[in-house]
Structure formats: C-alpha cells, structure tokens
Motif scaffolding. Structure first.
Motif, PDB file in Angstrom:
ATOM      1  N   GLY A 188       0.754  -1.221   0.058  1.00  0.00           N
ATOM      2  CA  GLY A 188      -0.158   0.025  -0.053  1.00  0.00           C
ATOM      3  C   GLY A 188       0.711   1.204  -0.087  1.00  0.00           C
ATOM      4  O   GLY A 188       0.145   2.257  -0.189  1.00  0.00           O
ATOM      5  N   TYR A 189       2.080   1.145  -0.140  1.00  0.00           N
ATOM      6  CA  TYR A 189       3.011   2.309   0.244  1.00  0.00           C
ATOM      7  C   TYR A 189       2.524   3.390  -1.227  1.00  0.00           C
ATOM      8  O   TYR A 189       2.625   2.594  -2.158  1.00  0.00           O
ATOM      9  N   ARG A 190       2.831   4.481  -1.132  1.00  0.00           N
ATOM     10  CA  ARG A 190       2.686   5.299  -2.051  1.00  0.00           C
ATOM     11  C   ARG A 190       4.095   5.687  -2.439  1.00  0.00           C
ATOM     12  O   ARG A 190       4.898   5.776  -1.782  1.00  0.00           O
ATOM     13  N   THR A 191       4.348   6.189  -3.762  1.00  0.00           N
ATOM     14  CA  THR A 191       5.440   6.384  -4.027  1.00  0.00           C
ATOM     15  C   THR A 191       5.360   7.507  -5.631  1.00  0.00           C
ATOM     16  O   THR A 191       4.533   8.366  -5.591  1.00  0.00           O
ATOM     17  N   GLY A 192       6.571   7.676  -6.302  1.00  0.00           N
ATOM     18  CA  GLY A 192       6.457   8.628  -7.207  1.00  0.00           C
ATOM     19  C   GLY A 192       7.683   9.003  -7.640  1.00  0.00           C
ATOM     20  O   GLY A 192       9.061   8.467  -7.060  1.00  0.00           O
ATOM     21  N   LEU A 193       8.074  10.289  -7.930  1.00  0.00           N
ATOM     22  CA  LEU A 193       9.152  10.961  -8.105  1.00  0.00           C
ATOM     23  C   LEU A 193       9.951  11.452  -6.492  1.00  0.00           C
ATOM     24  O   LEU A 193       9.118  11.836  -5.804  1.00  0.00           O
ATOM     25  N   TRP A 194      11.263  11.051  -6.401  1.00  0.00           N
ATOM     26  CA  TRP A 194      11.863  11.650  -5.329  1.00  0.00           C
ATOM     27  C   TRP A 194      12.479  12.837  -5.581  1.00  0.00           C
ATOM     28  O   TRP A 194      13.275  13.193  -6.411  1.00  0.00           O
ATOM     29  N   LEU A 195      11.692  14.022  -4.997  1.00  0.00           N
ATOM     30  CA  LEU A 195      11.792  15.202  -5.481  1.00  0.00           C
ATOM     31  C   LEU A 195      13.321  15.707  -5.585  1.00  0.00           C
ATOM     32  O   LEU A 195      13.629  16.501  -6.486  1.00  0.00           O
ATOM     33  N   GLY A 196      13.943  15.456  -4.533  1.00  0.00           N
ATOM     34  CA  GLY A 196      15.424  16.069  -4.437  1.00  0.00           C
ATOM     35  C   GLY A 196      16.305  15.619  -5.610  1.00  0.00           C
ATOM     36  O   GLY A 196      17.250  16.085  -6.013  1.00  0.00           O
ATOM     37  N   GLU A 197      16.039  14.247  -6.202  1.00  0.00           N
ATOM     38  CA  GLU A 197      16.785  13.786  -7.435  1.00  0.00           C
ATOM     39  C   GLU A 197      16.336  14.660  -8.815  1.00  0.00           C
ATOM     40  O   GLU A 197      17.271  14.763  -9.490  1.00  0.00           O
ATOM     41  N   LEU A 198      15.356  15.400  -8.600  1.00  0.00           N
ATOM     42  CA  LEU A 198      15.055  16.483  -9.491  1.00  0.00           C
ATOM     43  C   LEU A 198      15.890  17.690  -9.327  1.00  0.00           C
ATOM     44  O   LEU A 198      16.437  18.381  -9.865  1.00  0.00           O
ATOM     45  N   THR A 199      15.446  18.163  -8.185  1.00  0.00           N
ATOM     46  CA  THR A 199      15.995  19.548  -7.674  1.00  0.00           C
ATOM     47  C   THR A 199      17.605  19.743  -7.690  1.00  0.00           C
ATOM     48  O   THR A 199      17.910  20.802  -8.169  1.00  0.00           O
ATOM     49  N   HIS A 200      18.133  18.894  -7.243  1.00  0.00           N
ATOM     50  CA  HIS A 200      19.321  18.921  -7.013  1.00  0.00           C
ATOM     51  C   HIS A 200      20.093  18.895  -8.360  1.00  0.00           C
ATOM     52  O   HIS A 200      21.096  19.672  -8.651  1.00  0.00           O
ATOM     53  N   PHE A 201      19.705  18.119  -9.385  1.00  0.00           N
ATOM     54  CA  PHE A 201      20.162  18.072 -10.590  1.00  0.00           C
ATOM     55  C   PHE A 201      19.799  19.344 -11.453  1.00  0.00           C
ATOM     56  O   PHE A 201      20.688  19.802 -12.001  1.00  0.00           O
ATOM     57  N   TYR A 202      18.512  19.836 -11.291  1.00  0.00           N
ATOM     58  CA  TYR A 202      17.951  20.897 -11.882  1.00  0.00           C
ATOM     59  C   TYR A 202      18.713  22.166 -11.410  1.00  0.00           C
ATOM     60  O   TYR A 202      19.094  23.089 -12.344  1.00  0.00           O
ATOM     61  N   ASP A 203      19.114  22.282 -10.295  1.00  0.00           N
ATOM     62  CA  ASP A 203      19.806  23.417  -9.679  1.00  0.00           C
ATOM     63  C   ASP A 203      21.286  23.895 -10.376  1.00  0.00           C
ATOM     64  O   ASP A 203      21.689  24.729 -10.872  1.00  0.00           O
ATOM     65  N   VAL A 204      21.987  22.430 -10.576  1.00  0.00           N
ATOM     66  CA  VAL A 204      23.332  22.479 -11.075  1.00  0.00           C
ATOM     67  C   VAL A 204      23.110  22.920 -12.409  1.00  0.00           C
ATOM     68  O   VAL A 204      24.109  23.752 -13.113  1.00  0.00           O
ATOM     69  N   ALA A 205      22.397  22.172 -13.102  1.00  0.00           N
ATOM     70  CA  ALA A 205      22.289  22.530 -14.722  1.00  0.00           C
ATOM     71  C   ALA A 205      21.850  23.898 -15.087  1.00  0.00           C
ATOM     72  O   ALA A 205      22.313  24.330 -15.875  1.00  0.00           O
ATOM     73  N   GLU A 206      20.911  24.232 -14.295  1.00  0.00           N
ATOM     74  CA  GLU A 206      20.304  25.538 -14.508  1.00  0.00           C
ATOM     75  C   GLU A 206      21.432  26.787 -14.360  1.00  0.00           C
ATOM     76  O   GLU A 206      21.399  27.689 -14.885  1.00  0.00           O
ATOM     77  N   GLN A 207      22.267  26.572 -13.338  1.00  0.00           N
ATOM     78  CA  GLN A 207      23.014  27.559 -12.736  1.00  0.00           C
ATOM     79  C   GLN A 207      24.166  27.458 -13.981  1.00  0.00           C
ATOM     80  O   GLN A 207      24.825  28.583 -14.297  1.00  0.00           O
ATOM     81  N   ALA A 208      24.286  26.378 -14.685  1.00  0.00           N
ATOM     82  CA  ALA A 208      25.482  26.223 -15.658  1.00  0.00           C
ATOM     83  C   ALA A 208      24.860  26.756 -17.125  1.00  0.00           C
ATOM     84  O   ALA A 208      25.537  26.926 -18.084  1.00  0.00           O
ATOM     85  N   GLY A 209      23.656  27.364 -17.002  1.00  0.00           N
ATOM     86  CA  GLY A 209      23.025  27.919 -18.117  1.00  0.00           C
ATOM     87  C   GLY A 209      22.136  27.042 -19.078  1.00  0.00           C
ATOM     88  O   GLY A 209      21.843  27.345 -20.359  1.00  0.00           O
ATOM     89  N   PHE A 210      22.032  26.106 -18.558  1.00  0.00           N
ATOM     90  CA  PHE A 210      21.126  25.012 -19.365  1.00  0.00           C
ATOM     91  C   PHE A 210      19.681  25.058 -19.122  1.00  0.00           C
ATOM     92  O   PHE A 210      19.192  25.454 -18.080  1.00  0.00           O
ATOM     93  N   GLU A 211      18.723  24.924 -20.221  1.00  0.00           N
ATOM     94  CA  GLU A 211      17.354  24.866 -19.883  1.00  0.00           C
ATOM     95  C   GLU A 211      16.972  23.423 -19.818  1.00  0.00           C
ATOM     96  O   GLU A 211      17.303  22.739 -20.501  1.00  0.00           O
ATOM     97  N   LEU A 212      15.959  23.303 -18.948  1.00  0.00           N
ATOM     98  CA  LEU A 212      15.415  22.033 -18.739  1.00  0.00           C
ATOM     99  C   LEU A 212      14.051  21.693 -18.875  1.00  0.00           C
ATOM    100  O   LEU A 212      13.083  22.743 -18.665  1.00  0.00           O
ATOM    101  N   THR A 213      13.516  20.607 -19.732  1.00  0.00           N
ATOM    102  CA  THR A 213      12.216  20.153 -19.973  1.00  0.00           C
ATOM    103  C   THR A 213      12.150  19.123 -19.194  1.00  0.00           C
ATOM    104  O   THR A 213      12.668  18.098 -19.037  1.00  0.00           O
ATOM    105  N   ILE A 214      10.735  18.972 -18.217  1.00  0.00           N
ATOM    106  CA  ILE A 214      10.468  17.869 -17.411  1.00  0.00           C
ATOM    107  C   ILE A 214       9.348  17.042 -18.429  1.00  0.00           C
ATOM    108  O   ILE A 214       8.386  17.671 -18.484  1.00  0.00           O
ATOM    109  N   ALA A 215       9.786  15.870 -18.614  1.00  0.00           N
ATOM    110  CA  ALA A 215       8.863  14.995 -19.322  1.00  0.00           C
ATOM    111  C   ALA A 215       8.530  13.643 -18.352  1.00  0.00           C
ATOM    112  O   ALA A 215       9.268  13.440 -17.543  1.00  0.00           O
TER     113      ALA A 215
END
Length: 231
Positions: A21-48
């Motif tokens: 019965g556990y609920r799951t989904g995206l582990w949010l930090g695995e998105l945000t930690h990557f997003y922060d580094v890539a965005e700061q480096a000048g990349f645009e990110l699309t989430i699909a």
C-alpha cells in the motif's frame, strides 16, 4: 551535432507500488539537485513523464529532514517550479534533436513504468546513438534495462554503471515491496555494476557518455558530471 543547451529530464507517472500500500512517485530531491546545477550552468530543462500530466511525489521525499538537503525545500515552496510538475509533456511528444542530454530521475515509481515504456526505451537509444549524454540516478537506471542499440546489444552490456543497491533497498525497508532488484537486473544484462563501500554514500560512475549515480544523494554529482561533458 549542433548544441541546444537543453536537457530533457524524465520522471515517473507511477504513484503506487503494486504489491503493497505504500505510495511512491518522483523523489523530489533527485530532480531539484540536478535541476539547480544544470540551470546554474546555463542549461534549459524540460520535464517529461511517461504518461504526461501531473507527477506523483514520493511522500517520504517531502519529509522535513529530506527537504532541507541542498535546497530542495526552496524549490518545494516555489510555486512556479512546482507548477512544472502539474502538467508535464509525455515522452512520446519529445524530440531528441531538441536536447543535448537526457536525465532519468528516480523514486520507486520508476520501477513500475520506466522500463515498461517502449517510447522511453526508443528515446534513450536515440540519445545515445546520436552522440548525446544519457544519465540517470538511483532507480533511474531502471529506464536503461530494456534499451537495445541498433547493434542488437543492450545499452548497458559491458558498461560500467551504478544504481540503487540491493543493500540500500533492504535498509530503506522496501526489499519486500519492489518488483525486482535493479542491481541484479543490471548485472544480468552484462553491465559491470559497482557501488559505494558504504550504503547511501555519494557515488557516480562515468562510462563515456553514460553517467549513473547510485542513490538520492548522488543527484548533484551526476549533474556536475553531465555539465562537465557538455561545457
């Protein structure tokens, strides 16, 4: 290959385990930690996502002790950022030529929909065979399990990779809930799997344009490796 300075991020559409019965989904930090580094480096990110539309979040990734890690809490309070997860594009609607790299996030949800998606498998193979970066973290490498190259060989065969270890599944108390062992499946496909000596330590493996991280804490390091390859 012309550079786009864009990175495609793939997230799960699955919010439940199948046997428990556990609920799951995206582990949010695995998105945000990557997003922060890539965005700061000048990349645009699309989430699909696999199905498109809203993205389920693993409730355990929203615990205060987890949210406080590397600024995930700032993203969680950011209305504009969190709105990106309300209506994501489906993997069937993205074009490889629009991106320099693909990044597969984790969370246990991906175990139930990443490698079952023919569209995602085809997408990953095209990224790799057109000279682009393929990266993943934690359970994200589940998306690599059924990826076959035009040679007929599995993408991971003979490659150095990592991903969420079976010992970490046991420590996370999910060994009886998950449908398979990611570590074992990678090894069965002929991958050279390795992991950190201590569970949950930061660990990243780079094999040319294939970059994998072991666990949630490795997402930032995966992003740094991807950026190094692209700049």
């Amino acid at each position: 290959m012309p550079r786009t300075n864009r990175i495609l991020v793939i997230v799960t559409s699955s919010g439940e385990y199948e046997k428990v019965g556990y609920r799951t989904g995206l582990w949010l930090g695995e998105l945000t930690h990557f997003y922060d580094v890539a965005e700061q480096a000048g990349f645009e990110l699309t989430i699909a996502s696999i199905e498109g539309g809203p993205v389920p979040l693993d409730p355990e990734s929203l615990a205060h002790t987890v949210l406080g890690d590397l600024g995930t809490d700032k993203r969680y309070t950011d209305r504009l950022f969190m709105d990106k997860l309300k209506d994501t594009v489906a993997v069937t609607e993205v074009d490889v030529d629009d991106y320099d790299a693909i990044y597969l996030t984790g969370g246990h949800g991906v175990m139930f929909d990443f490698h079952q998606s023919q569209a995602l498998e085809t997408l990953i193979a095209r990224f790799y065979e057109t000279g682009r970066i393929v990266s993943a973290v934690c359970h994200g490498p589940c998306g690599l399990l059924d990826v076959t190259l035009s040679s007929g060989e599995p993408l991971v065969k003979g490659r150095n990779v990592t991903g969420f270890s079976w010992r970490e599944e046991e420590l996370a108390q999910r060994a009886d809930a998950v449908p398979y062992s990611l570590e074992d499946r990678l090894k069965e496909l002929g991958a050279s799997y390795s992991a950190a000596k201590k569970p949950f330590d930061i660990y990243v493996v780079e094999d040319g344009r294939l970059i994998t991280g072991q666990n949630p804490g490795s997402a930032k390091a995966v992003a740094e490796a991807v950026v190094r390859h692209l700049v």
